[in-house]
Scaffold this motif. Structure first.
Motif, mmCIF file in Angstrom:
data_model
loop_
_atom_site.group_PDB
_atom_site.id
_atom_site.type_symbol
_atom_site.label_atom_id
_atom_site.label_comp_id
_atom_site.label_asym_id
_atom_site.label_seq_id
_atom_site.Cartn_x
_atom_site.Cartn_y
_atom_site.Cartn_z
ATOM 1 N N ALA A 12 8.820 -8.223 -10.908
ATOM 2 C CA ALA A 12 7.905 -7.167 -11.373
ATOM 3 C C ALA A 12 7.675 -6.158 -10.249
ATOM 4 C CB ALA A 12 6.559 -7.787 -11.778
ATOM 5 N N PRO A 13 7.180 -4.970 -10.596
ATOM 6 C CA PRO A 13 6.812 -4.028 -9.536
ATOM 7 C C PRO A 13 5.583 -4.538 -8.770
ATOM 8 C CG PRO A 13 7.048 -2.902 -11.665
ATOM 9 C CD PRO A 13 7.031 -4.378 -11.940
ATOM 10 N N VAL A 14 5.602 -4.392 -7.450
ATOM 11 C CA VAL A 14 4.414 -4.642 -6.627
ATOM 12 C C VAL A 14 3.787 -3.281 -6.365
ATOM 13 C CG1 VAL A 14 3.656 -5.297 -4.289
ATOM 14 C CG2 VAL A 14 5.204 -6.784 -5.568
ATOM 15 N N ARG A 15 2.444 -3.206 -6.482
ATOM 16 C CA ARG A 15 1.767 -1.921 -6.262
ATOM 17 C C ARG A 15 1.044 -1.945 -4.930
ATOM 18 N NH1 ARG A 15 -1.346 -2.541 -11.605
ATOM 19 N NH2 ARG A 15 -2.654 -0.849 -10.849
ATOM 20 N N ALA A 16 1.340 -0.940 -4.092
ATOM 21 C CA ALA A 16 0.702 -0.814 -2.784
ATOM 22 C C ALA A 16 -0.177 0.430 -2.823
ATOM 23 C CB ALA A 16 1.763 -0.685 -1.699
ATOM 24 N N LYS A 17 -1.501 0.235 -2.723
ATOM 25 C CA LYS A 17 -2.419 1.374 -2.802
ATOM 26 C C LYS A 17 -2.946 1.733 -1.420
ATOM 27 C CE LYS A 17 -4.196 0.578 -7.413
ATOM 28 N NZ LYS A 17 -5.286 0.936 -8.311
ATOM 29 N N LYS A 18 -2.897 3.035 -1.157
ATOM 30 C CA LYS A 18 -3.425 3.546 0.109
ATOM 31 C C LYS A 18 -4.218 4.798 -0.229
ATOM 32 C CE LYS A 18 -0.229 3.790 3.293
ATOM 33 N NZ LYS A 18 0.804 4.422 4.132
ATOM 34 N N GLY A 19 -5.526 4.779 0.002
ATOM 35 C CA GLY A 19 -6.357 5.923 -0.399
ATOM 36 C C GLY A 19 -6.178 6.170 -1.881
ATOM 37 N N ASN A 20 -5.876 7.422 -2.226
ATOM 38 C CA ASN A 20 -5.693 7.749 -3.641
ATOM 39 C C ASN A 20 -4.258 7.591 -4.102
ATOM 40 O OD1 ASN A 20 -8.367 8.384 -4.087
ATOM 41 N ND2 ASN A 20 -8.085 10.486 -3.311
ATOM 42 N N SER A 21 -3.361 7.233 -3.191
ATOM 43 C CA SER A 21 -1.963 7.161 -3.611
ATOM 44 C C SER A 21 -1.518 5.718 -3.803
ATOM 45 C CB SER A 21 -1.066 7.879 -2.608
ATOM 46 O OG SER A 21 -1.061 7.165 -1.407
#
Ligand code: ATP
Length: 132
Positions: A48-57
């Protein structure tokens, strides 16, 4: 917001290494959101896709199974294959999806069916990750 280091490694290369705020991954027993200070754990991952969040992106990385190790200030993902969205060849993934669907539609041995299902999951994950 505090950060933690996310590393995604395959036998061939280091695919990703960034400081991020949140990592969201699909463990075999459910989705996990990890921030700095999370309890240490190790879990196998789904394709599956892994989601990496940094600030608003947010960046997506296609991760094809493997394991995630959570430490206090670091997440390490080890997988047989992984790709950042920008490195994904979408037409190749669409072709792989088509081939897997054809194999699943035909009559075949159980083992081939399982292989085709995994190939389909990899292709769909790549298409989702590329966002196209
Ligand atoms: P295909 O049938 O297109 O080869 P596959 O799912 O069998 O797909 P893998 O065995 O998972 O491919 O991967 C082999 C190598 O090719 C890995 O290094 C992987 O990162 C890379 N790769 C596979 N498909 C793509 C793609 N669509 N875009 C970029 N890299 C890919």
């Amino acid at each position: 917001m505090s950060t933690l280091r996310l590393e995604i490694v395959t036998p061939e290369r280091k695919v990703y290494e960034e400081d991020v705020n949140i990592v969201i991954a699909k463990g075999v027993s459910g989705e996990l959101g990890v921030q700095a200070g999370h309890v240490p754990l190790v879990t196998p991952l789904k394709i599956a896709p892994v989601r990496a969040k940094k600030g608003n992106s947010e960046e997506l990385i296609a991760v094809h199974g493997g394991f995630m190790e959570v430490r206090t200030d670091k997440v390490v993902i080890l997988a047989e294959a992984a790709e950042r969205g920008a490195d994904i060849d979408v037409s190749r993934a669409l072709q792989a999806k088509e081939r897997a669907e054809q194999r699943l539609a035909g009559k075949q041995e159980e083992i081939d069916h399982r292989r085709a299902e995994l190939a389909l999951q990899r292709a769909v994950t790549r298409i989702q990750t590329s966002g196209k």
